[in-house]
Design an enzyme around this catalytic site. Sequence first.
Site, PDB file in Angstrom:
ATOM      1  N   SER A 101      -9.860  -0.361   7.407  1.00 47.33           N
ATOM      2  CA  SER A 101      -9.348  -0.461   5.901  1.00 47.33           C
ATOM      3  C   SER A 101      -8.654  -1.844   5.787  1.00 47.33           C
ATOM      4  O   SER A 101      -8.177  -1.827   4.571  1.00 47.33           O
ATOM      5  CB  SER A 101      -8.442   0.786   6.047  1.00 47.33           C
ATOM      6  OG  SER A 101      -8.994   2.040   6.003  1.00 47.33           O
ATOM      7  N   LYS A 115       0.900  -1.146   0.059  1.00 43.72           N
ATOM      8  CA  LYS A 115      -0.108   0.034  -0.195  1.00 43.72           C
ATOM      9  C   LYS A 115       0.930   1.221  -0.027  1.00 43.72           C
ATOM     10  O   LYS A 115       2.144   1.312   0.786  1.00 43.72           O
ATOM     11  CB  LYS A 115      -0.939  -0.019   1.374  1.00 43.72           C
ATOM     12  CG  LYS A 115      -1.887   0.928   1.548  1.00 43.72           C
ATOM     13  CD  LYS A 115      -2.865   1.044   2.537  1.00 43.72           C
ATOM     14  CE  LYS A 115      -3.874   1.906   2.630  1.00 43.72           C
ATOM     15  NZ  LYS A 115      -4.709   1.552   3.889  1.00 43.72           N
ATOM     16  N   SER A 123      -9.473   1.948   3.130  1.00 41.55           N
ATOM     17  CA  SER A 123      -8.624   2.559   2.208  1.00 41.55           C
ATOM     18  C   SER A 123      -7.488   1.663   1.477  1.00 41.55           C
ATOM     19  O   SER A 123      -6.844   2.050   0.617  1.00 41.55           O
ATOM     20  CB  SER A 123      -7.686   3.610   2.921  1.00 41.55           C
ATOM     21  OG  SER A 123      -6.816   3.117   4.052  1.00 41.55           O
TER      22      SER A 123
END
Length: 394
Positions: A136, A35, A112
Amino acid sequence: MLLAQDPVNAFLDYPAVEVPSAPSGPLAGLTMAIKDLYDVAGYPTGVGHPLKRAESDIKSASAPSVQVLLDAGARFVGKVHTDEFAYSMNGENFHYGTPVNVNAPGRIPGGSSSGSAVAVSAGLVDFALGSDTGGSVRAPASYNGLIGLRPTHGRIDISKVAPLARTFDTVGWFARDADTFARVGDVMLGEDVAGPPLTRFLVGDDIHALLLGELEEAAVRSAAPRIAAHLQPAGAVIVSPDGLAAWRMIFRTMQAYEAWEANGEWISSRQPSFGPGVRERFEWASHVTREEYDAAAQRRAQVRERVTGLLGDDTVLAIPSTPGIAPRIGLGGDELESYRNRALSMLCTASLTGLPQISLPLAEHEGCPLGVSLIAPRGRDKALIALAAKIMAG
């Protein structure tokens, strides 16, 4: 990006830089995506926003949580999309678009950690690092049909990772199968806190009540026999005597204050363009006072005491991961806000308590994945992963 193709918009278009990994080790042969909150040597850290990306230097060292995976032999494939500043659970990035949820077409991937979940569910990598502040990892795991863990808060080093809310931020990861997931956990987690075997499970009735309808409830309840095959049912409980909406506001208040504490100075000086939702959340965060934060922190301590008491040292809490399957892309206005409130009310228990929660792909509705979660006592993450593997095996 080190992949030849990315048909699902999971990866960022950074110039490809090889990141060395050990030639052998417990993760040798596995590929991973990271990420874009994490520092990776040779890459910028863009945090889901073009201005942050433009201002970022090229990192000379990877975050410890990334480096330990490289040292274990995992091969880095590329950095993947995140919602702006990780302050959303949708995965619809205003600047970079929406990664494709291959297991729920036409629906959001969840955020996210959107790119991380999609890269794994689409089979582009074996596992991926995400992060979980308010859901998330858990929400995208539910929406994409993956295994995803929010670990005990503070268990995994989160330095060199862009912060959202320091007392809630955790390193998490996704995999499609229990064996791969456990291999990563063995590298990331170290040794568990000592404790007896996890032998019982409670059902959180008030959290189940947040499901969108009777069909979703039936889908989630259908997973109960698979759990009961490995744990003794210990009844149903009301997790939040104060009401989950009240717990959600404790979380939202503290998260907002910490998010502005971490990012407010940069936002005030740069005046960046944010997408819908993120813009309003940061605006609200800028007005949360220290007094409101301190009052919420006092209530948080009571929440921790409540849930810790429910679980003791041998019990897990079984709950839905999300209120339903992934919402459709482009959902907006009051409908989206209502769904977000339900989701945060459901997800805030582990965030407020700092306890480990694993989402498992045990249910489905309308042909789309729907996760079922287990929350375990503090520091029992590896025991929770081992239990999850048994449940997944049937």
